[in-house]
Design a protein around this motif. Structure first.
Motif, PDB file in Angstrom:
ATOM      1  N   GLN A 109       5.897  12.146  11.369  1.00 17.13           N
ATOM      2  CA  GLN A 109       5.975  12.033  12.820  1.00 17.13           C
ATOM      3  C   GLN A 109       4.624  11.624  13.411  1.00 17.13           C
ATOM      4  OE1 GLN A 109       7.214  15.634  14.792  1.00 17.13           O
ATOM      5  NE2 GLN A 109       7.470  14.640  16.775  1.00 17.13           N
ATOM      6  N   ALA A 110       3.544  12.165  12.852  1.00 18.26           N
ATOM      7  CA  ALA A 110       2.218  11.872  13.388  1.00 18.26           C
ATOM      8  C   ALA A 110       1.689  10.516  12.938  1.00 18.26           C
ATOM      9  CB  ALA A 110       1.243  12.970  12.964  1.00 18.26           C
ATOM     10  N   LEU A 111       1.991  10.120  11.690  1.00 16.13           N
ATOM     11  CA  LEU A 111       1.373   8.931  11.116  1.00 16.13           C
ATOM     12  C   LEU A 111       2.267   7.698  11.204  1.00 16.13           C
ATOM     13  CD1 LEU A 111      -0.216  10.633   7.977  1.00 16.13           C
ATOM     14  CD2 LEU A 111      -1.365   9.968  10.085  1.00 16.13           C
ATOM     15  N   GLY A 112       3.577   7.868  11.107  1.00  9.14           N
ATOM     16  CA  GLY A 112       4.494   6.745  11.253  1.00  9.14           C
ATOM     17  C   GLY A 112       4.400   5.708  10.152  1.00  9.14           C
ATOM     18  N   PHE A 113       4.645   6.125   8.907  1.00  6.88           N
ATOM     19  CA  PHE A 113       4.642   5.179   7.792  1.00  6.88           C
ATOM     20  C   PHE A 113       5.761   4.149   7.968  1.00  6.88           C
ATOM     21  CE2 PHE A 113       2.589   8.941   5.935  1.00  6.88           C
ATOM     22  CZ  PHE A 113       1.443   8.356   5.426  1.00  6.88           C
ATOM     23  N   TYR A 148      -5.198  18.832   8.730  1.00  6.68           N
ATOM     24  CA  TYR A 148      -4.713  18.132   7.533  1.00  6.68           C
ATOM     25  C   TYR A 148      -4.375  16.680   7.866  1.00  6.68           C
ATOM     26  CZ  TYR A 148      -1.839  17.216   3.360  1.00  6.68           C
ATOM     27  OH  TYR A 148      -1.306  16.696   2.209  1.00  6.68           O
ATOM     28  N   ILE A 149      -3.718  16.466   8.991  1.00  7.49           N
ATOM     29  CA  ILE A 149      -3.375  15.101   9.395  1.00  7.49           C
ATOM     30  C   ILE A 149      -4.643  14.283   9.617  1.00  7.49           C
ATOM     31  CG2 ILE A 149      -2.359  13.733  11.265  1.00  7.49           C
ATOM     32  CD1 ILE A 149      -0.252  15.982  11.542  1.00  7.49           C
ATOM     33  N   SER A 150      -5.647  14.887  10.221  1.00 12.05           N
ATOM     34  CA  SER A 150      -6.918  14.182  10.441  1.00 12.05           C
ATOM     35  C   SER A 150      -7.565  13.803   9.122  1.00 12.05           C
ATOM     36  CB  SER A 150      -7.868  15.058  11.268  1.00 12.05           C
ATOM     37  OG  SER A 150      -7.356  15.284  12.561  1.00 12.05           O
ATOM     38  N   PHE A 151      -7.502  14.708   8.141  1.00 16.71           N
ATOM     39  CA  PHE A 151      -8.053  14.420   6.813  1.00 16.71           C
ATOM     40  C   PHE A 151      -7.353  13.209   6.200  1.00 16.71           C
ATOM     41  CE2 PHE A 151      -7.509  15.066   2.190  1.00 16.71           C
ATOM     42  CZ  PHE A 151      -8.832  15.011   1.778  1.00 16.71           C
ATOM     43  N   ILE A 152      -6.033  13.177   6.270  1.00 13.28           N
ATOM     44  CA  ILE A 152      -5.278  12.057   5.698  1.00 13.28           C
ATOM     45  C   ILE A 152      -5.623  10.762   6.430  1.00 13.28           C
ATOM     46  CG2 ILE A 152      -2.956  11.105   5.414  1.00 13.28           C
ATOM     47  CD1 ILE A 152      -2.000  13.960   4.865  1.00 13.28           C
ATOM     48  N   GLN A 153      -5.730  10.824   7.737  1.00 10.56           N
ATOM     49  CA  GLN A 153      -6.085   9.632   8.502  1.00 10.56           C
ATOM     50  C   GLN A 153      -7.451   9.099   8.093  1.00 10.56           C
ATOM     51  OE1 GLN A 153      -5.543  11.444  12.401  1.00 10.56           O
ATOM     52  NE2 GLN A 153      -3.765  10.126  12.828  1.00 10.56           N
ATOM     53  N   ARG A 154      -8.420   9.992   7.896  1.00 11.81           N
ATOM     54  CA  ARG A 154      -9.766   9.562   7.492  1.00 11.81           C
ATOM     55  C   ARG A 154      -9.742   8.899   6.126  1.00 11.81           C
ATOM     56  NH1 ARG A 154     -11.197  14.693   9.381  1.00 11.81           N
ATOM     57  NH2 ARG A 154     -11.561  15.439   7.240  1.00 11.81           N
ATOM     58  N   GLU A 155      -9.024   9.505   5.189  1.00 12.37           N
ATOM     59  CA  GLU A 155      -8.986   8.948   3.834  1.00 12.37           C
ATOM     60  C   GLU A 155      -8.265   7.601   3.809  1.00 12.37           C
ATOM     61  OE1 GLU A 155     -10.572   9.899   1.257  1.00 12.37           O
ATOM     62  OE2 GLU A 155     -11.350  11.778   2.072  1.00 12.37           O
ATOM     63  N   MET A 156      -7.196   7.471   4.608  1.00 10.01           N
ATOM     64  CA  MET A 156      -6.493   6.187   4.673  1.00 10.01           C
ATOM     65  C   MET A 156      -7.390   5.117   5.281  1.00 10.01           C
ATOM     66  SD  MET A 156      -2.631   7.357   5.799  1.00 10.01           S
ATOM     67  CE  MET A 156      -2.061   5.668   5.902  1.00 10.01           C
ATOM     68  N   ALA A 157      -8.083   5.466   6.353  1.00 10.02           N
ATOM     69  CA  ALA A 157      -8.973   4.496   6.989  1.00 10.02           C
ATOM     70  C   ALA A 157     -10.099   4.090   6.046  1.00 10.02           C
ATOM     71  CB  ALA A 157      -9.538   5.089   8.278  1.00 10.02           C
ATOM     72  N   ASP A 158     -10.634   5.047   5.305  1.00 14.45           N
ATOM     73  CA  ASP A 158     -11.715   4.762   4.367  1.00 14.45           C
ATOM     74  C   ASP A 158     -11.261   3.832   3.247  1.00 14.45           C
ATOM     75  OD1 ASP A 158     -14.482   5.360   3.522  1.00 14.45           O
ATOM     76  OD2 ASP A 158     -13.504   6.252   1.781  1.00 14.45           O
ATOM     77  N   PHE A 159      -9.972   3.893   2.901  1.00 13.94           N
ATOM     78  CA  PHE A 159      -9.415   3.048   1.833  1.00 13.94           C
ATOM     79  C   PHE A 159      -8.805   1.763   2.394  1.00 13.94           C
ATOM     80  CE2 PHE A 159      -6.696   3.362  -2.312  1.00 13.94           C
ATOM     81  CZ  PHE A 159      -7.589   2.519  -2.950  1.00 13.94           C
ATOM     82  N   GLY A 160      -8.824   1.615   3.712  1.00 11.70           N
ATOM     83  CA  GLY A 160      -8.285   0.404   4.313  1.00 11.70           C
ATOM     84  C   GLY A 160      -6.769   0.349   4.334  1.00 11.70           C
ATOM     85  N   ILE A 161      -6.118   1.500   4.470  1.00 13.55           N
ATOM     86  CA  ILE A 161      -4.654   1.560   4.532  1.00 13.55           C
ATOM     87  C   ILE A 161      -4.237   1.915   5.948  1.00 13.55           C
ATOM     88  CG2 ILE A 161      -2.593   2.788   3.739  1.00 13.55           C
ATOM     89  CD1 ILE A 161      -3.905   3.163   1.053  1.00 13.55           C
ATOM     90  N   VAL A 162      -3.315   1.132   6.502  1.00  6.91           N
ATOM     91  CA  VAL A 162      -2.789   1.357   7.841  1.00  6.91           C
ATOM     92  C   VAL A 162      -1.397   1.973   7.706  1.00  6.91           C
ATOM     93  CG1 VAL A 162      -2.118   0.287  10.031  1.00  6.91           C
ATOM     94  CG2 VAL A 162      -4.089  -0.593   8.738  1.00  6.91           C
ATOM     95  N   PRO A 163      -1.147   3.150   8.299  1.00  7.66           N
ATOM     96  CA  PRO A 163       0.153   3.814   8.118  1.00  7.66           C
ATOM     97  C   PRO A 163       1.348   2.926   8.445  1.00  7.66           C
ATOM     98  CG  PRO A 163      -1.390   5.288   9.213  1.00  7.66           C
ATOM     99  CD  PRO A 163      -2.059   3.955   9.135  1.00  7.66           C
ATOM    100  N   ASP A 217       0.855  -1.182   0.000  1.00  3.40           N
ATOM    101  CA  ASP A 217       0.000   0.000   0.000  1.00  3.40           C
ATOM    102  C   ASP A 217       0.894   1.237   0.000  1.00  3.40           C
ATOM    103  OD1 ASP A 217      -2.263  -1.558   0.114  1.00  3.40           O
ATOM    104  OD2 ASP A 217      -2.500  -1.376   2.289  1.00  3.40           O
ATOM    105  N   ILE A 218       0.591   2.178  -0.881  1.00  2.00           N
ATOM    106  CA  ILE A 218       1.407   3.386  -1.017  1.00  2.00           C
ATOM    107  C   ILE A 218       0.534   4.616  -0.813  1.00  2.00           C
ATOM    108  CG2 ILE A 218       2.863   4.767  -2.562  1.00  2.00           C
ATOM    109  CD1 ILE A 218       3.646   2.205  -4.016  1.00  2.00           C
ATOM    110  N   VAL A 219       1.022   5.547  -0.007  1.00  2.00           N
ATOM    111  CA  VAL A 219       0.382   6.859   0.132  1.00  2.00           C
ATOM    112  C   VAL A 219       1.307   7.866  -0.535  1.00  2.00           C
ATOM    113  CG1 VAL A 219      -0.536   8.581   1.708  1.00  2.00           C
ATOM    114  CG2 VAL A 219      -0.699   6.144   2.281  1.00  2.00           C
ATOM    115  N   TRP A 220       0.835   8.463  -1.621  1.00  2.00           N
ATOM    116  CA  TRP A 220       1.659   9.257  -2.539  1.00  2.00           C
ATOM    117  C   TRP A 220       1.414  10.742  -2.281  1.00  2.00           C
ATOM    118  CZ3 TRP A 220       3.749   6.081  -6.708  1.00  2.00           C
ATOM    119  CH2 TRP A 220       4.595   6.780  -7.578  1.00  2.00           C
TER     120      TRP A 220
END
Length: 667
Positions: free
Chosen positions: A413-417, A379-394, A281-284
């Protein structure tokens, strides 16, 4: 959406049609597609006895002689509406036919107006646009309305011009090409079937019976286009709704809008990989706001990574954009083909999920206000929501960063890819911008690059430029060719090249600061029989002005990548007349692969970073004479370029680049 128009809004609206309790359409072609009741573009009925006086008053105001046969066109002039075709037909007939063409338009595309004005044999008068409240008073002065609509246009297959209602309401004959929305009107005699070949003869025939034709036209208007007739139809639709169900409440409508917002996803394009159970899974994180516009590395590489079957999902984020900046894009230019409009359209499309494909989602964080950067926590919350909605775990995902991406250090730092890949596509420190911006960019590079587990660059000089900031090796993965041919072929063809009847030396890309314009000028002077076409954004005003007197140099504007293929197929040769400077020294030109993928001979100036394997298909000119010799050989004489071997084509493809990337990030 404050202004619900364009492709994204249309997709949203189309998704709602099947759920509607009733459907109204404007013509039979749309009725065949969606069903429903025909409600025409209605107009109020006029005093028939006063039409002669209205005609006299209108023509006196407009300066039209009593015995002149005046053809009116009122409205926005677009290519499919046939105004240019009509002007050309009148031009060919000559001014002595007694026919004048009056165009009532507001803003007109400069190139379209230039081509219409070039019809010197036609008597053409431009007027200001007309308000709806005065439309019938003005239209009363016409002797005919002509609509030479392009029968091959997709728009014309379903659109009925309101000009028909305007003309018939005052008894003015309408001549039109037989496109589907008008066939019933032609059959009943309300509209006269015509074509560019016979329109002038038909207009001359009408000139002998101006008032005699009014009665049947006014009768057709009363039956089909009058407010009374259409009010009756609309009342029937509303009455049927009242009998079958209660009126919908606002809350239901809001809920429907939210559901559509979440489900309006465009169909997957051919060749896109299906989402698998396993894989990466890639977050681009892309550094601009041009999702899908130009076929950049960030558009193509994700598609080809998905094609490998080893990448499961890719979630792409363009740069965050304020709502104020998004709205401002449409205020920056009157040219609808300008980059600003395209950026606005693709950003809204991403917000509506209309840029999504199988396995790939594209998002842009649009935030309130006008601040240059968003609140980072939001912004971080937005990214977290979109990742969760797509089933991607950082913690199980790879972050792919194409700097400069402000705030990425805070995101990591917040998400820890699980791992971070930095993909260097250029060196923004070489751009012509104020020093304070360069300093900010330099700091971003210094913060972002040390976070990388893997660093990739598209060419060796770019890797060398950043090596001091990297704690390990920089891997070279060049740009590639879109050999899967995902380029679409618009039904309307290369409209922006219409009228060019010459060999085309074409360029596609940014026009701002990398082109050797003096070289282009010298070649254009030397080869007046070649059309030099530059497709892209960023053209400086002084450059445009310097070529204003050269008819063989063309700047058609931006062509989105989805429609670029048909333009490349019109090129005779692909050219790349770049300057040789600090910026181009670290560039790897993607356009060369687009040219080669379409079988074009390629002529370029003496620049760096052309792969050795493709050199047999590229003419590198070190001076004017060599560039001119190549133009003569491949544009004028149309000599074939030696073809690349199948092995070379495979090696330069994005398929090969994707496999190379997987070999790096799987280490």
């Amino acid at each position: 959406m404050a202004e619900p128009f364009g492709a994204a809004a249309t997709k949203l609206a189309y998704a709602a049609i099947k759920g509607a309790d009733a459907v109204t359409v404007s013509n039979p072609a749309l009725q065949a597609l969606h069903g429903g009741t025909i409600i025409r573009h209605a107009r109020p009925s006029v005093d028939v006895g006063g039409l002669d006086d209205a005609r006299t008053k209108s023509r006196a105001t407009l300066g039209i002689a009593h015995d002149d046969f005046a053809v009116f066109f009122v409205g926005t002039i677009r290519r499919h509406k046939g105004v240019l075709a009509l002007a050309q037909a009148l031009d060919a007939a000559g001014p002595d036919r007694g026919i004048s063409l009056h165009l009532f338009a507001g803003q007109v595309d400069a190139r379209q107006r230039e081509r219409i004005d070039a019809c010197m044999g036609a008597r053409i008068t431009w007027h200001d646009g007309v308000d709806l409240g005065n439309l019938q008073e003005v239209m009363a002065g016409a002797d005919a309305v002509v609509l030479l609509q392009d029968e091959g246009s997709e728009i014309a297959q379903y659109q009925i011009p309101a000009k028909i209602s305007d003309a018939l309401s005052v008894g003015v004959p309408v001549l039109a090409t037989p496109v589907p929305p008008l066939l019933d009107l032609i059959e009943r005699g309300a509209v006269i079937k015509t074509s560019a070949a016979n329109v002038v003869a038909q207009l001359q025939e009408l000139a002998g019976k101006r008032t005699d034709a009014r009665a049947p036209l006014l009768a057709a208007f009363g039956e089909e286009f009058s407010e009374d007739a259409n009010r009756t139809r609309l009342d029937g639709v509303i009455s049927a709704l009242r009998e079958t169900r209660p009126a919908a409440v606002l809350a239901d409508l809001c809920l429907l809008g939210e559901q559509l917002y979440r489900t309006c996803v465009s169909p997957a394009k051919a060749g896109a990989a299906q989402v698998g159970e396993g894989g990466i899974d890639i977050v681009w994180f892309w550094k601009q706001n041009d999702c899908g516009l130009y076929g950049r590395r960030a558009d193509l590489l994700p598609r080809y990574l998905l094609r490998t079957g080893k990448v499961r999902k890719i979630l792409r984020f363009d740069l965050p954009m304020s709502a104020a900046k998004l709205h401002r894009q449409s205020q920056l230019s009157d040219d609808l083909s300008a980059q600003h409009f395209k950026v606005q359209q693709t950003t809204v499309a991403s917000d509506l999920h209309a840029n999504d494909e199988a396995g790939l989602r594209c998002r842009t964080y649009i935030y309130d206000g006008a601040a240059s950067e968003p609140d980072m926590a939001a912004y971080i919350s937005f990214i977290q929501r979109e990742m969760a909605d797509f089933g991607i775990v950082p913690g199980n995902a790879t972050a792919w960063v194409c700097p400069v991406v402000p705030g990425f250090a805070e995101l990591q730092q917040a998400l820890g890819f699980r791992q971070v890949v930095v993909d260097l596509v250029d060196d923004q420190r070489t751009f012509s911008v104020p020093d304070e911006i360069k300093t900010r960019w330099d700091e971003n590079y210094k913060i972002t690059l040390p976070l990388a587990d893997h660093v990739i660059a598209n060419c060796a000089p770019l890797a060398q430029a950043f090596h001091p900031l990297v704690r390990g090796d920089i891997h070279i993965v060049p740009n590639g060719a879109d050999t899967a041919q995902v380029l679409a072929r618009p039904a309307e063809g290369a409209l922006l090249l219409a009228g060019i009847d010459a060999p085309i030396a074409g360029y596609v890309g940014n026009l701002r600061d990398r082109i050797d314009w003096p070289l282009v000028h010298r070649m254009a002077v030397r080869f007046p029989s070649i059309a030099f076409v530059f497709i892209g954004a960023g053209l400086p005003d002084d450059v445009r002005e310097s070529f204003a007197s050269m008819p063989n140099v063309h700047f058609p504007g931006v062509v989105p990548y989805s429609g670029l293929g048909v333009y490349l197929e019109e090129f005779t040769v692909g050219i790349m007349p770049h300057v040789h400077d600090e910026m181009t020294r670290v560039m790897h030109p993607l356009k060369l692969y687009s040219y080669l993928a379409h079988g074009l001979p390629v002529i370029c100036s003496d620049v760096d970073n052309i792969e050795e394997s493709i050199m047999p298909a590229v003419c590198v000119a070190t001076n004017d004479d060599e560039f001119a010799d190549s133009l003569t050989r491949y544009a004028i004489d149309r000599k074939p370029m030696p073809p690349l071997s199948a092995q070379t084509v495979a090696a330069m493809s994005w398929d090969e680049r994707a496999q190379r990337v997987l070999g790096i990030i799987n280490k």
